[in-house]
Design an enzyme around this catalytic site. Structure first.
Site, PDB file in Angstrom:
ATOM      1  CB  SER A  62      71.447  52.827  75.222  1.00  0.00           C
ATOM      2  OG  SER A  62      70.073  53.524  75.847  1.00  0.00           O
ATOM      3  CG  HIS A  76      72.748  53.937  79.727  1.00  0.00           C
ATOM      4  ND1 HIS A  76      73.765  54.963  79.293  1.00  0.00           N
ATOM      5  CD2 HIS A  76      71.736  53.803  79.066  1.00  0.00           C
ATOM      6  CE1 HIS A  76      72.894  55.370  78.178  1.00  0.00           C
ATOM      7  NE2 HIS A  76      71.843  54.696  78.012  1.00  0.00           N
TER       8      HIS A  76
END
Length: 203
Positions: free
Chosen positions: A98, A123
Site C-alpha cells: 500500500s 491496491h
C-alpha cells in the site's frame, strides 16, 4: 509495546548509550518498520530534514518493512522525499504494501532496491464511511480523488500507464522482488550492501 534496543559506543569521553534508531541515523539510515501513521510520519520527516540539514548532498537510505497505513501520513513522507535535494535510496525488507510500496517507488531512480524474499503490494484506497448521506457522498468523492491521485504518483514513479495502475489496484496486487523490477517499483534486487550503488550503506 515495541522494545527498542540500545547500543553502546566507545567515545573519547567514555561509553555512550543510544537507541538503535539514533545510531542508524548517524549513518544516514531511516527505518520505516511499522504501519504508517501520523506520529510515525512526523518522526520520519524530522529525521529526513535533519539529515538534509547535516549534508544536503549525501544520500539518505530509507529501509521499509511496512503493511501500509494512512494516506495523508504516507503522502507527507513522499512529499518530503521529493523535497530533499539529495538522493534517497529506498530498500524493501520484508514487505512494502500500500503506502509502503508508494514510498519504496519514490526513491531516486536507479537506487530503489528490494531484498530477494521481500513482497510488495498495491491496491486502491479504502476507508469506513459513516454519517449523513451528504457526508457519505463527500467522503466517497474524496476516496475517488485520492485513488486517481495515488495512481498518478505511482504512474510517475513506475512508468506504468495510469489506466494500468488503476486496473491493477482494484484488488490487492502482489509482487515479488523480480516482478517489482518489471513493474517499475524498484530497480534492482540485492542480497548484499555491496550490490547497491551506495557503498557506505552501513559504516
Amino acid at each position: 509495546m515495541t522494545l527498542v534496543p540500545y547500543v553502546v559506543e566507545d567515545t573519547g569521553r567514555g561509553e555512550r548509550a543510544m537507541d538503535i534508531y539514533s545510531r542508524l541515523l548517524k549513518d544516514r539510515i531511516v527505518m520505516i518498520g511499522q504501519e504508517i501513521t501520523e506520529p510515525l510520519a512526523n518522526t520520519v520527516i524530522a529525521q529526513l530534514l535533519f539529515l538534509m540539514s547535516e549534508d544536503p548532498q549525501k544520500d539518505i537510505k530509507v529501509f521499509i518493512n511496512s503493511p501500509g497505513g494512512y494516506i495523508t501520513a504516507g503522502l507527507a513522507i513522499y512529499d518530503t522525499i521529493r523535497f530533499l535535494g539529495c538522493d534517497v535510496n529506498t530498500y524493501c525488507i520484508g514487505q512494502a504494501a500500500s503506502m509502503g510500496a508508494l514510498l519504496l517507488s519514490a526513491g531516486t531512480k536507479g537506487k530503489r532496491y528490494a531484498l530477494p524474499h521481500s513482497r510488495m503490494m498495491i491496491h486502491q484506497p479504502s476507508g469506513g464511511i459513516i454519517g449523513t448521506s451528504a457526508d457519505i457522498q463527500l467522503q466517497a468523492a474524496e476516496i475517488l480523488t485520492l485513488k486517481k491521485h495515488l495512481a498518478n504518483i505511482l504512474s510517475e514513479c513506475t512508468g506504468q500507464p495510469v489506466e494500468k495502475i488503476i486496473e491493477d489496484s482494484e484488488r490487492d496486487f502482489f509482487m515479488g522482488a523480480e516482478d517489482a523490477i518489471s513493474y517499475g517499483l524498484i530497480d534492482k534486487v540485492v542480497s548484499s550492501a555491496k550490490d547497491t550503488k551506495d557503498k557506505d550503506t552501513i559504516s
